[in-house]
Design a protein around this motif. Sequence first.
Motif, short mmCIF file in Angstrom:
data_model
loop_
_atom_site.label_atom_id
_atom_site.label_comp_id
_atom_site.label_asym_id
_atom_site.label_seq_id
_atom_site.Cartn_x
_atom_site.Cartn_y
_atom_site.Cartn_z
N UNK A 133 0.83 -1.21 0.00
CA UNK A 133 0.00 0.00 0.00
C UNK A 133 0.86 1.25 0.00
N UNK A 134 1.95 1.24 0.74
CA UNK A 134 2.88 2.38 0.76
C UNK A 134 3.52 2.59 -0.60
N UNK A 135 3.92 1.51 -1.23
CA UNK A 135 4.54 1.59 -2.56
C UNK A 135 3.52 2.12 -3.56
N UNK A 136 2.27 1.63 -3.48
CA UNK A 136 1.23 2.07 -4.40
C UNK A 136 0.95 3.56 -4.21
N UNK A 137 0.87 4.02 -2.96
CA UNK A 137 0.62 5.44 -2.69
C UNK A 137 1.74 6.30 -3.26
N UNK A 138 2.98 5.89 -3.07
CA UNK A 138 4.13 6.65 -3.59
C UNK A 138 4.12 6.64 -5.11
N UNK A 139 3.80 5.50 -5.71
CA UNK A 139 3.71 5.39 -7.16
C UNK A 139 2.64 6.34 -7.71
N UNK A 140 1.46 6.36 -7.07
CA UNK A 140 0.40 7.27 -7.50
C UNK A 140 0.85 8.73 -7.40
N UNK A 141 1.54 9.06 -6.31
CA UNK A 141 2.03 10.42 -6.11
C UNK A 141 3.01 10.82 -7.23
N UNK A 142 3.94 9.94 -7.54
CA UNK A 142 4.93 10.22 -8.58
C UNK A 142 4.28 10.31 -9.96
N UNK A 143 3.31 9.45 -10.23
CA UNK A 143 2.60 9.51 -11.51
C UNK A 143 1.81 10.81 -11.64
N UNK A 144 1.20 11.26 -10.54
CA UNK A 144 0.49 12.54 -10.57
C UNK A 144 1.43 13.69 -10.86
N UNK A 145 2.61 13.67 -10.23
CA UNK A 145 3.60 14.72 -10.48
C UNK A 145 4.04 14.70 -11.93
N UNK A 146 4.28 13.52 -12.46
CA UNK A 146 4.70 13.39 -13.86
C UNK A 146 3.59 13.89 -14.80
N UNK A 147 2.36 13.54 -14.49
CA UNK A 147 1.22 13.99 -15.31
C UNK A 147 1.09 15.51 -15.24
N UNK A 148 1.28 16.10 -14.05
CA UNK A 148 1.19 17.55 -13.90
C UNK A 148 2.29 18.26 -14.68
N UNK A 149 3.49 17.69 -14.68
CA UNK A 149 4.59 18.28 -15.45
C UNK A 149 4.26 18.24 -16.93
N UNK A 150 3.74 17.12 -17.39
CA UNK A 150 3.36 17.00 -18.81
C UNK A 150 2.24 17.98 -19.14
N UNK A 151 1.28 18.13 -18.25
CA UNK A 151 0.16 19.06 -18.47
C UNK A 151 0.67 20.50 -18.48
N UNK A 152 1.59 20.84 -17.57
CA UNK A 152 2.16 22.18 -17.54
C UNK A 152 2.91 22.47 -18.83
N UNK A 153 3.64 21.50 -19.33
CA UNK A 153 4.38 21.68 -20.59
C UNK A 153 3.40 21.87 -21.74
N UNK A 154 2.32 21.08 -21.74
CA UNK A 154 1.31 21.20 -22.79
C UNK A 154 0.67 22.59 -22.76
N UNK A 155 0.36 23.09 -21.57
CA UNK A 155 -0.23 24.42 -21.44
C UNK A 155 0.75 25.48 -21.91
N UNK A 156 2.01 25.35 -21.52
CA UNK A 156 3.03 26.32 -21.94
C UNK A 156 3.19 26.31 -23.46
N UNK A 157 3.14 25.11 -24.06
CA UNK A 157 3.25 25.02 -25.52
C UNK A 157 2.07 25.71 -26.19
N UNK A 158 0.86 25.52 -25.65
CA UNK A 158 -0.32 26.17 -26.22
C UNK A 158 -0.23 27.68 -26.09
N UNK A 159 0.26 28.17 -24.96
CA UNK A 159 0.43 29.61 -24.77
C UNK A 159 1.44 30.15 -25.76
N UNK A 160 2.54 29.41 -25.95
CA UNK A 160 3.58 29.84 -26.89
C UNK A 160 3.03 29.88 -28.30
N UNK A 161 2.25 28.85 -28.69
CA UNK A 161 1.64 28.84 -30.02
C UNK A 161 0.68 30.01 -30.20
#
Length: 130
Positions: free
Chosen positions: A36-64
Amino acid sequence: MPTNDEQAKALVEALAPLIAEAIIPQLSAKVEEQVKGIKAKNDELLDKLHNVAKDKEIADKIKLGDDLAAKTKALLEGAVPKTDKGLVDFRKAGEPLRISRADARDVQKYRKARDLAAEQGVPLEIVSED
């Protein structure tokens, strides 16, 4: 009479099921807790990775959007040049500057038209009032 090794082996065989019965639930609980601890940490890291990808996507749209706005502004400024008085000049790029005969007789208008034509690098044409 049985030997010590035989007696120890018999004792282990008799106690093994009892020990397993007592230890297995505790081990299962510990393993589940760790998973359960490993799963919680994995979910946390995946959320951070998804947020970074989303932030990059938003920045790309703003730049376009900014690039498109800059291109639009450049096209508007290039396609519709303004005269020295801030008036819009609807001529296409490279077309001669045309003034009427009546305006050409006015020295100030003629000089402004001549200077503007020279500045834009196009010929000055005097047209009839027809």
